[in-house]
Motif scaffolding. Structure first.
Motif, PDB file in Angstrom:
ATOM      1  N   ARG A 292     -25.020  16.170 -29.616  1.00 53.85           N
ATOM      2  CA  ARG A 292     -23.521  15.645 -30.196  1.00 53.85           C
ATOM      3  C   ARG A 292     -23.352  14.380 -30.765  1.00 53.85           C
ATOM      4  O   ARG A 292     -24.083  13.406 -29.389  1.00 53.85           O
ATOM      5  N   GLU A 293     -22.956  13.562 -31.036  1.00 56.57           N
ATOM      6  CA  GLU A 293     -22.659  11.852 -31.039  1.00 56.57           C
ATOM      7  C   GLU A 293     -21.539  11.401 -31.561  1.00 56.57           C
ATOM      8  O   GLU A 293     -20.539  11.802 -32.176  1.00 56.57           O
ATOM      9  N   PHE A 294     -20.629  10.243 -30.938  1.00 58.36           N
ATOM     10  CA  PHE A 294     -19.844  10.319 -30.812  1.00 58.36           C
ATOM     11  C   PHE A 294     -19.712   8.127 -31.795  1.00 58.36           C
ATOM     12  O   PHE A 294     -20.782   7.950 -31.859  1.00 58.36           O
ATOM     13  N   THR A 295     -18.707   8.124 -32.738  1.00 54.93           N
ATOM     14  CA  THR A 295     -19.163   6.365 -32.995  1.00 54.93           C
ATOM     15  C   THR A 295     -17.793   6.892 -33.150  1.00 54.93           C
ATOM     16  O   THR A 295     -17.324   7.073 -32.923  1.00 54.93           O
ATOM     17  N   TYR A 296     -18.113   4.759 -32.851  1.00 53.87           N
ATOM     18  CA  TYR A 296     -16.999   3.372 -32.210  1.00 53.87           C
ATOM     19  C   TYR A 296     -17.369   2.573 -33.677  1.00 53.87           C
ATOM     20  O   TYR A 296     -18.421   1.976 -33.694  1.00 53.87           O
ATOM     21  N   SER A 297     -15.979   2.196 -33.511  1.00 54.21           N
ATOM     22  CA  SER A 297     -15.862   0.723 -34.092  1.00 54.21           C
ATOM     23  C   SER A 297     -15.144  -0.343 -32.829  1.00 54.21           C
ATOM     24  O   SER A 297     -14.353  -0.166 -32.196  1.00 54.21           O
ATOM     25  N   LEU A 298     -16.038  -1.535 -33.117  1.00 50.39           N
ATOM     26  CA  LEU A 298     -16.070  -2.477 -31.752  1.00 50.39           C
ATOM     27  C   LEU A 298     -15.589  -3.708 -32.147  1.00 50.39           C
ATOM     28  O   LEU A 298     -16.243  -4.088 -32.914  1.00 50.39           O
ATOM     29  N   GLN A 299     -15.115  -4.335 -32.370  1.00 51.85           N
ATOM     30  CA  GLN A 299     -14.614  -6.346 -31.494  1.00 51.85           C
ATOM     31  C   GLN A 299     -15.159  -6.283 -30.128  1.00 51.85           C
ATOM     32  O   GLN A 299     -14.069  -6.101 -29.643  1.00 51.85           O
ATOM     33  N   VAL A 300     -15.680  -8.032 -30.355  1.00 58.65           N
ATOM     34  CA  VAL A 300     -15.820  -8.572 -29.516  1.00 58.65           C
ATOM     35  C   VAL A 300     -14.541  -9.748 -29.393  1.00 58.65           C
ATOM     36  O   VAL A 300     -14.092 -10.299 -30.507  1.00 58.65           O
ATOM     37  N   LYS A 301     -13.605  -9.837 -28.202  1.00 58.24           N
ATOM     38  CA  LYS A 301     -12.657  -9.979 -28.489  1.00 58.24           C
ATOM     39  C   LYS A 301     -13.322 -11.607 -27.964  1.00 58.24           C
ATOM     40  O   LYS A 301     -12.123 -12.675 -28.650  1.00 58.24           O
ATOM     41  N   ASP A 302     -14.569 -12.471 -27.266  1.00 58.60           N
ATOM     42  CA  ASP A 302     -14.676 -13.873 -26.896  1.00 58.60           C
ATOM     43  C   ASP A 302     -16.581 -14.436 -27.187  1.00 58.60           C
ATOM     44  O   ASP A 302     -16.555 -13.015 -26.813  1.00 58.60           O
ATOM     45  N   ASP A 303     -16.498 -15.454 -26.887  1.00 56.43           N
ATOM     46  CA  ASP A 303     -17.849 -15.154 -26.604  1.00 56.43           C
ATOM     47  C   ASP A 303     -18.571 -15.533 -25.329  1.00 56.43           C
ATOM     48  O   ASP A 303     -20.025 -15.288 -25.694  1.00 56.43           O
ATOM     49  N   SER A 304     -18.055 -14.905 -24.498  1.00 54.89           N
ATOM     50  CA  SER A 304     -19.096 -14.309 -23.278  1.00 54.89           C
ATOM     51  C   SER A 304     -18.820 -13.862 -22.888  1.00 54.89           C
ATOM     52  O   SER A 304     -19.743 -13.361 -21.328  1.00 54.89           O
ATOM     53  N   VAL A 305     -19.068 -12.463 -23.541  1.00 56.76           N
ATOM     54  CA  VAL A 305     -20.135 -10.912 -23.720  1.00 56.76           C
ATOM     55  C   VAL A 305     -21.078 -11.584 -23.809  1.00 56.76           C
ATOM     56  O   VAL A 305     -21.651 -12.153 -24.934  1.00 56.76           O
ATOM     57  N   SER A 306     -22.164 -10.965 -23.279  1.00 60.41           N
ATOM     58  CA  SER A 306     -23.543 -10.669 -23.634  1.00 60.41           C
ATOM     59  C   SER A 306     -24.341  -9.621 -23.441  1.00 60.41           C
ATOM     60  O   SER A 306     -25.479  -9.267 -23.612  1.00 60.41           O
ATOM     61  N   GLN A 307     -23.343  -8.748 -22.761  1.00 61.17           N
ATOM     62  CA  GLN A 307     -23.836  -7.233 -22.929  1.00 61.17           C
ATOM     63  C   GLN A 307     -22.799  -5.850 -23.596  1.00 61.17           C
ATOM     64  O   GLN A 307     -21.610  -6.494 -23.105  1.00 61.17           O
ATOM     65  N   ILE A 308     -23.634  -5.317 -23.992  1.00 64.70           N
ATOM     66  CA  ILE A 308     -22.410  -3.467 -23.718  1.00 64.70           C
ATOM     67  C   ILE A 308     -22.631  -3.249 -22.573  1.00 64.70           C
ATOM     68  O   ILE A 308     -23.507  -2.608 -22.609  1.00 64.70           O
ATOM     69  N   PRO A 309     -21.058  -3.216 -22.026  1.00 65.17           N
ATOM     70  CA  PRO A 309     -21.901  -1.741 -20.566  1.00 65.17           C
ATOM     71  C   PRO A 309     -22.092  -0.312 -20.446  1.00 65.17           C
ATOM     72  O   PRO A 309     -22.471  -0.261 -21.658  1.00 65.17           O
ATOM     73  N   PRO A 310     -23.006  -0.666 -19.519  1.00 61.82           N
ATOM     74  CA  PRO A 310     -23.398   1.116 -19.466  1.00 61.82           C
ATOM     75  C   PRO A 310     -22.273   1.913 -19.112  1.00 61.82           C
ATOM     76  O   PRO A 310     -20.808   1.813 -18.901  1.00 61.82           O
ATOM     77  N   ILE A 311     -22.415   3.365 -20.260  1.00 68.98           N
ATOM     78  CA  ILE A 311     -21.111   3.873 -20.033  1.00 68.98           C
ATOM     79  C   ILE A 311     -21.519   5.335 -19.132  1.00 68.98           C
ATOM     80  O   ILE A 311     -22.987   5.562 -18.969  1.00 68.98           O
ATOM     81  N   HIS A 312     -20.768   5.942 -18.064  1.00 70.91           N
ATOM     82  CA  HIS A 312     -20.720   6.624 -17.454  1.00 70.91           C
ATOM     83  C   HIS A 312     -20.222   8.187 -17.357  1.00 70.91           C
ATOM     84  O   HIS A 312     -18.740   7.667 -18.067  1.00 70.91           O
ATOM     85  N   LEU A 313     -20.482   9.098 -17.702  1.00 72.21           N
ATOM     86  CA  LEU A 313     -20.196  10.109 -18.484  1.00 72.21           C
ATOM     87  C   LEU A 313     -20.408  10.910 -17.222  1.00 72.21           C
ATOM     88  O   LEU A 313     -21.872  11.646 -16.135  1.00 72.21           O
ATOM     89  N   SER A 314     -19.003  12.000 -16.752  1.00 79.43           N
ATOM     90  CA  SER A 314     -19.558  13.294 -15.843  1.00 79.43           C
ATOM     91  C   SER A 314     -19.604  14.832 -16.095  1.00 79.43           C
ATOM     92  O   SER A 314     -18.987  15.094 -16.947  1.00 79.43           O
ATOM     93  N   TYR A 315     -20.127  16.050 -16.583  1.00 79.36           N
ATOM     94  CA  TYR A 315     -20.128  16.955 -16.127  1.00 79.36           C
ATOM     95  C   TYR A 315     -20.601  18.073 -15.773  1.00 79.36           C
ATOM     96  O   TYR A 315     -21.091  17.190 -14.568  1.00 79.36           O
TER      97      TYR A 315
END
Length: 543
Positions: A292-315
């Motif tokens: 299954r695939e989830f799609t998002y549209s992202l916008q960065v708020k400022d230029d201090s961001v250097s990476q997309i942080p990891p995502i934690h999901l529980s099952y």
């Protein structure tokens, strides 16, 4: 003697097998044999979801297990012991237990398991006859059912609430044909054996419905997936992003069938995401079973961001009865305040300034260099213009070629097809059984007109002699002259008939076939030749 007679009666006794298209009749045990149960026929009840949640829609499986063993009955070979006159009682199909909603009625379940013409099937709840779904040939059977073949009845249900759901006992009864090595050899294509009655029941089945979200150990990032092993993957459309410019981000969950339960994670509420990203969900889709695939549209708020942080999901893992956590890898990105300028981009035009009145008017006009700078780079290259010109020339030539073909070639092709149809019609009319003299003469002259393009009117011997100059052999010309001469003699001198109409028709058919296969130097005769023949004919008639 008595034993052989009993075995013969058992083999010849009329019986309705669930897989044999014969009429249903009563079955009696032979020789007072006792009823058998779990050793040969079993019945079980299970739910399609191992860990159902309130509100889930699932299927209740009523499985009938029959012992495997190659048996022959009435010249048919069965992979399991034949059974017949089977009665299956499923109480909760008519009266649903507490906490469970049966989505399909008894009649609809019977329609989904129809009985084919000539079959009897199982009698369900003493009112409907159904044919249970057979397991695939390569279906693995392990444990207690390793030596059994499965037939399945599927009943759609909906789980209503939390707690335990108790399903009443499902019973099955009937007769099974068991091998009997003491009996005589096969009679009438049936293995040695005897029919024995059987009964079996599933016992009470308890379905435990546990709302996992209400458990004290349920984590906040529980996505709803239930299974033993999953994997979390991420993908981004572009790693060079601009502040407040949207880009695509995809999150993929892979595992078993439990991914269908997973809900779309709300990334915008996560502590690592909320300060740096504006998140908008664009939906999800089931790619294949277990993915299954989830799609998002992202916008960065400022230029201090250097990476997309990891995502934690529980099952939830039903095997360990515990919640387990997945973590994706961080995705490095490069954030810019503005879009980066490429080498091929044109320089920005300077801002306008007030015009000095003393500046000459000529200097206000743009120079040639400035005008060329405003033209896009792709239009200044010669290759696009060259391809455009060649394309227009090709289109012009194609249009004229198509017009020429439509004007010159198509009429000739149609004319040839018309002549061929006329020839085939002429040959078909020359049937010796019902041919007459006018038909022979008219058909043969019509063939000569269509084949050689002769002018309309009566064909004379002079017209036929003109064909010699265009490749027609002298023998064929003489044969055509002789045929037309015989037709004229019979027409104007009926008392003198050198040949019958059937013979003339046979000769006409032979001449037509020879003229069709003979090589010609000019076929058909062109328009100037036809005009010459017409003028010579008119001159001859004038004298």
């Amino acid at each position: 003697m008595t034993r052989r007679l009993l075995c013969a009666l058992a083999i010849l006794a009329p019986l309705s097998l669930c897989e044999t298209p014969v009429a249903a009749q009563s079955i009696r045990s032979i020789g007072g044999l006792p009823a058998t149960g779990d050793n040969y026929v079993r019945v079980t009840v299970s739910l399609s979801h191992p860990v159902p949640l309130p509100g889930d829609e699932a299927n209740v499986y009523v499985d009938v297990w029959v012992r495997r063993g190659e048996m022959r009955y009435r010249s048919r070979t069965f992979s399991s012991f034949p059974i017949g006159n089977v009665k299956l009682e499923v109480p909760f199909l008519e009266q649903a237990p507490r906490g469970l909603e049966v989505l399909h009625s008894l009649q609809r379940v019977a329609l989904q398991h129809p009985v084919k013409e000539g079959q009897t099937g199982f009698q369900l709840n003493r009112t409907q006859n159904v044919v249970l779904e057979a397991e695939p040939p390569d279906h693995p059977s392990t444990g207690l059912f390793q030596n059994f073949q499965r037939r399945r009845l599927v009943i759609p249900v909906r789980v209503l609430g939390n707690g335990n759901i108790v399903l009443p006992t499902v019973r099955i009864s009937g007769s099974v044909f068991l091998p009997d090595h003491r009996a005589i050899a096969s009679v009438g294509g049936t293995s040695p054996g005897a029919w024995r009655p059987f009964t079996a029941d599933s016992g009470i089945t308890t379905i435990v419905v546990n709302d996992l979200r209400a458990r004290s150990d349920c984590p906040l990032d529980f996505c709803g997936a239930i299974g033993e092993q999953f994997r979390l993957l991420t993908a981004v459309s572009n790693r060079d992003v601009v502040v407040k410019t949207p880009f695509s981000f995809k999150l993929r969950l892979e595992g078993d069938d439990g991914v269908a339960r997973a809900r779309t994670p709300d990334l915008g509420t996560l502590p690592e995401w909320k300060p740096s990203f504006v998140v908008k969900s664009e939906g999800d889709r089931q790619l294949v079973t277990g993915m299954r695939e989830f799609t998002y549209s992202l916008q960065v708020k400022d230029d201090s961001v250097s990476q997309i942080p990891p995502i934690h999901l529980s099952y939830f893992n039903p095997k360990t009865d515990k919640f387990e956590t997945l973590q994706s890898d961080p995705v490095p990105i490069h954030v810019h305040q503005t879009a980066p300028v490429t080498a091929s981009a044109a320089p920005l035009a300077p801002t306008s300034s007030p015009v000095d009145p003393s500046t000459p008017a000529q200097s206000l006009l743009p120079t040639v260099t400035q005008a060329q700078a405003r033209i896009p780079e792709t239009l200044r290259q010669p290759f696009p213009w060259m391809f455009l010109i060649l394309g227009m020339i090709g289109l012009f030539l194609s249009w004229h070629l198509l017009a020429w073909v439509r004007r010159r070639v198509v009429p000739r092709i149609l004319r040839v097809h018309r002549r061929r149809r006329m020839v085939r019609r002429a040959v078909a009319q020359l049937c010796p059984s019902k041919v007459t003299l006018p038909i022979i003469k008219q058909t043969f002259q019509a063939f000569l007109h269509s084949r050689f393009g002769l002018p309309p009117g009566e064909i004379t011997a002079l017209d036929l002699e003109r064909l010699r100059a265009h490749g027609v052999s002298q023998d064929l010309v003489r044969g055509c002259v002789a045929l037309l001469t015989d037709c004229a003699q019979i027409e104007f001198a009926p008392g003198l008939q050198p040949r019958s109409p059937a013979e003339l028709a046979q000769q006409a058919r032979q001449l037509i076939e020879q003229l069709l296969t003979a090589p010609l130097e000019c076929s058909p005769i062109d328009e100037p030749c036809a005009s010459t023949v017409q003028r010579e004919r008119e001159t001859a008639l004038a004298y």
